[in-house]
Design a protein around this motif. Structure first.
Motif, short mmCIF file in Angstrom:
data_model
loop_
_atom_site.label_atom_id
_atom_site.label_comp_id
_atom_site.label_asym_id
_atom_site.label_seq_id
_atom_site.Cartn_x
_atom_site.Cartn_y
_atom_site.Cartn_z
N ASP A 1 -62.47 78.10 -78.32
CA ASP A 1 -63.93 78.11 -78.26
C ASP A 1 -64.47 77.50 -76.98
O ASP A 1 -65.60 77.80 -76.57
CB ASP A 1 -64.52 77.35 -79.46
CG ASP A 1 -64.45 78.17 -80.75
OD1 ASP A 1 -64.41 79.40 -80.65
OD2 ASP A 1 -64.42 77.55 -81.83
N HIS A 2 -63.70 76.64 -76.34
CA HIS A 2 -64.13 76.04 -75.08
C HIS A 2 -63.61 76.80 -73.87
O HIS A 2 -63.79 76.35 -72.73
CB HIS A 2 -63.69 74.57 -75.00
CG HIS A 2 -64.64 73.63 -75.67
ND1 HIS A 2 -65.97 73.55 -75.32
CD2 HIS A 2 -64.46 72.73 -76.67
CE1 HIS A 2 -66.57 72.64 -76.07
NE2 HIS A 2 -65.68 72.13 -76.91
N GLY A 3 -63.01 77.97 -74.08
CA GLY A 3 -62.69 78.82 -72.94
C GLY A 3 -61.23 79.00 -72.61
O GLY A 3 -60.92 79.51 -71.52
N PHE A 4 -60.31 78.58 -73.48
CA PHE A 4 -58.89 78.77 -73.22
C PHE A 4 -58.61 80.24 -72.90
O PHE A 4 -59.18 81.14 -73.53
CB PHE A 4 -58.06 78.36 -74.44
CG PHE A 4 -56.59 78.58 -74.29
CD1 PHE A 4 -55.80 77.65 -73.65
CD2 PHE A 4 -55.99 79.73 -74.77
CE1 PHE A 4 -54.43 77.85 -73.50
CE2 PHE A 4 -54.63 79.96 -74.62
CZ PHE A 4 -53.85 79.01 -73.99
N PRO A 5 -57.81 80.51 -71.87
CA PRO A 5 -56.92 79.62 -71.12
C PRO A 5 -57.60 78.85 -69.99
O PRO A 5 -57.11 77.78 -69.59
CB PRO A 5 -55.87 80.57 -70.54
CG PRO A 5 -56.08 81.87 -71.20
CD PRO A 5 -57.51 81.93 -71.61
N ALA A 6 -58.69 79.36 -69.41
CA ALA A 6 -59.30 78.71 -68.25
C ALA A 6 -60.80 79.01 -68.23
O ALA A 6 -61.23 80.10 -68.62
CB ALA A 6 -58.65 79.19 -66.95
N ARG A 7 -61.55 78.04 -67.76
CA ARG A 7 -63.00 78.20 -67.65
C ARG A 7 -63.51 77.53 -66.38
O ARG A 7 -62.82 76.70 -65.79
CB ARG A 7 -63.71 77.59 -68.85
CG ARG A 7 -63.62 76.07 -68.90
CD ARG A 7 -64.55 75.48 -69.94
NE ARG A 7 -65.93 75.76 -69.64
CZ ARG A 7 -66.91 75.65 -70.54
NH1 ARG A 7 -66.64 75.26 -71.77
NH2 ARG A 7 -68.15 75.91 -70.20
N ILE A 8 -64.70 77.90 -65.99
CA ILE A 8 -65.35 77.27 -64.83
C ILE A 8 -66.09 76.02 -65.28
O ILE A 8 -66.71 75.99 -66.34
CB ILE A 8 -66.35 78.25 -64.17
CG1 ILE A 8 -65.59 79.40 -63.52
CG2 ILE A 8 -67.22 77.53 -63.14
CD1 ILE A 8 -64.76 79.03 -62.31
N ILE A 9 -65.99 74.97 -64.49
CA ILE A 9 -66.86 73.80 -64.63
C ILE A 9 -67.29 73.42 -63.22
O ILE A 9 -66.45 73.25 -62.33
CB ILE A 9 -66.18 72.63 -65.38
CG1 ILE A 9 -67.15 71.48 -65.57
CG2 ILE A 9 -64.91 72.19 -64.65
CD1 ILE A 9 -68.23 71.76 -66.57
N ALA A 10 -68.59 73.34 -63.00
CA ALA A 10 -69.12 73.05 -61.67
C ALA A 10 -70.33 72.14 -61.80
O ALA A 10 -70.99 72.11 -62.84
CB ALA A 10 -69.50 74.35 -60.94
N PRO A 11 -70.66 71.38 -60.76
CA PRO A 11 -71.79 70.45 -60.83
C PRO A 11 -73.13 71.17 -60.73
O PRO A 11 -73.25 72.23 -60.11
CB PRO A 11 -71.56 69.53 -59.62
CG PRO A 11 -70.80 70.38 -58.65
CD PRO A 11 -69.93 71.27 -59.48
N ASN A 12 -74.13 70.58 -61.37
CA ASN A 12 -75.53 71.04 -61.25
C ASN A 12 -75.68 72.52 -61.59
O ASN A 12 -76.35 73.27 -60.89
CB ASN A 12 -76.04 70.78 -59.81
CG ASN A 12 -77.56 70.87 -59.72
OD1 ASN A 12 -78.27 70.62 -60.69
ND2 ASN A 12 -78.06 71.24 -58.55
N ARG A 13 -75.07 72.92 -62.71
CA ARG A 13 -75.12 74.32 -63.14
C ARG A 13 -75.54 74.42 -64.60
O ARG A 13 -75.14 73.59 -65.43
CB ARG A 13 -73.74 74.98 -63.01
CG ARG A 13 -73.21 75.07 -61.60
CD ARG A 13 -73.71 76.30 -60.91
NE ARG A 13 -72.90 77.47 -61.25
CZ ARG A 13 -73.13 78.68 -60.77
NH1 ARG A 13 -74.15 78.90 -59.96
NH2 ARG A 13 -72.35 79.70 -61.11
N PRO A 14 -76.31 75.45 -64.97
CA PRO A 14 -76.59 75.69 -66.38
C PRO A 14 -75.30 76.03 -67.13
O PRO A 14 -74.37 76.64 -66.57
CB PRO A 14 -77.53 76.90 -66.35
CG PRO A 14 -78.08 76.93 -64.97
CD PRO A 14 -77.02 76.38 -64.09
N GLY A 15 -75.25 75.65 -68.40
CA GLY A 15 -74.05 75.89 -69.18
C GLY A 15 -73.66 77.35 -69.28
O GLY A 15 -72.48 77.68 -69.36
N VAL A 16 -74.64 78.26 -69.29
CA VAL A 16 -74.32 79.68 -69.40
C VAL A 16 -73.57 80.20 -68.17
O VAL A 16 -72.95 81.27 -68.24
CB VAL A 16 -75.60 80.52 -69.61
CG1 VAL A 16 -76.21 80.26 -70.97
CG2 VAL A 16 -76.63 80.26 -68.51
N LEU A 17 -73.62 79.45 -67.07
CA LEU A 17 -72.91 79.86 -65.86
C LEU A 17 -71.56 79.16 -65.72
O LEU A 17 -70.85 79.39 -64.73
CB LEU A 17 -73.77 79.58 -64.62
CG LEU A 17 -75.12 80.30 -64.56
CD1 LEU A 17 -75.83 80.00 -63.24
CD2 LEU A 17 -74.95 81.81 -64.73
#
Length: 386
Positions: free
Chosen positions: A359-375
């Motif tokens: 549910d959190h994006g396995f195997p890989a997801r983007i996490i970046a600063p100052n970004r809306p969660g949908v991005l």
């Protein structure tokens, strides 16, 4: 001989409602209007920031900054908090001024016509914005139109109507801005509840709805988060989830043979084991969603800029990210150069030291600063240098 038709009896106009009391005067309306105007101004400014971070036009894609890393968390938290606080203020303001709706004649001059027009548009746009925004926080959309573009367009209409209303009513606003005496009232004064008691009651209502909802983004007040649709500590791996894997059509079978494809001058593919063998970076960044909730978490993965450099991309290059999900408005996301180059931007493999859940994006997801969660794209399968 000409027969005249009988005359119908003339119907008298129904009597207009009669209102009196201190709490329907201009001073009370001005006092509430100051708070409401401030709430709407904060909500509008932060809403514009949110919209352009979420849907940047082409000329802003490589201009929007990735720092401060908590920027979107603060602005979106303020946007939702000020919008919710404005709801009781709007009701109180309408209660204070609604007798003026029954003044006759309805229009007496051009200035009066502009005033009535500004009030009509202001009230309609204000009610629409606040209540559609409130329903958006619980992700309920009982209407046929797309929420984001309509909400954004009506926000400008509301702001314009507010400016027109202030301009038309400026003499009255100025006269009652600081005066402690009733002054020239628009309606007769009669004995009634004290104005200060009313204002204290309104302040208490605003404080109550703020205290019981703002904890979804301002985590020190999380224990009072009674009315917000999300609690920052409730969810898989201690973090809320808006879009489940089942909703996106991603299953364990879907990701069984997962590979990451990076397209550039030197395109390549990586298995999950190969990606995990690359140098890993751990950062603490918040997930901040447009619905108003947010929480910081510890993420571990490979820097986006390292993956792009391996594909032959130069610094200052943007990237397109594609998710494995079958449907969704944000299945494909573009990340501007400032975000792609930021050392805090990761293709994350772990959350809080644990492998990402599905549910959190396995195997890989983007996490970046100052970004809306949908991005912060989940279930990433492809990255393209653009």
């Amino acid at each position: 001989m000409k027969i005249k038709p009988p005359r119908l009896p003339r119907l008298s106009a129904p009597p207009l409602p009669s209102f009196s009391g201190k709490l329907h005067d201009a001073r009370t309306a001005t006092s509430i209007g100051r708070w409401l105007g401030l709430a709407i101004a904060v909500c509008f400014v932060t809403g514009v920031i949110s919209h352009y971070l979420q849907h940047p036009p082409d000329y802003l894609v490589n201009v929007l900054p990735s720092r401060p890393s908590w920027g979107y968390r603060v602005t979106q938290g303020l946007h939702v908090a000020s919008g919710i606080a404005a709801i009781p203020l709007l009701f109180a303001k309408l209660w204070a001024v609604y007798p003026r709706l029954f003044v006759w004649p309805a229009l007496t001059s051009v200035r009066h016509a502009l005033e009535r027009l500004s009030v009509a548009v202001l009230v309609a746009a204000g009610v629409f914005e606040l209540f559609t925004g409130l329903l958006n926080t619980v992700q309920w959309y009982p209407w046929p139109f797309s929420f984001v573009p309509v909400h954004f367009a009506v926000a400008w209409l509301l702001f314009g109507a507010l400016i027109l209303h202030i301009a038309v009513k400026y003499p009255e606003i100025r006269a009652h801005w600081t005066s402690r005496s009733p002054g020239t009232l628009e309606l007769p004064v009669a004995e009634g509840p004290d104005r200060r008691s009313l204002l204290r009651g309104i302040a208490a209502a605003v404080g109550a709805v703020t205290l019981t909802t703002v904890g979804q983004s301002f985590t020190p007040l999380g224990r009072f988060d009674l009315l917000a649709p999300r609690h920052p500590d409730h969810g898989t791996q201690g973090l809320p989830v808006n879009r489940l894997a089942s909703t996106a059509g991603v299953t364990a079978l879907t990701v069984a043979d997962w590979r990451l494809t990076v397209v550039g001058k030197r395109s390549y593919e990586l298995t999950l084991d190969e990606l995990g063998a690359l140098p890993q970076t751990t950062v603490t960044l918040p997930i901040a969603c447009v619905e108003g909730w947010s929480k910081s978490a510890e993420w571990t993965g490979v820097r986006v800029r390292d993956l792009l450099e391996r594909a032959g991309a130069r610094p200052g290059t943007a990237v397109r990210v594609v998710s494995m999900e079958r449907r969704g408005a944000y299945r494909v996301m573009e990340m501007g150069a400032d975000y792609a180059d930021d050392p805090l931007s990761l293709l994350a493999l772990r959350l809080g030291g644990q492998v990402l859940s599905l549910d959190h994006g396995f195997p890989a997801r983007i996490i970046a600063p100052n970004r809306p969660g949908v991005l912060q794209t989940k279930w990433v399968s492809r990255m393209e240098v653009i």
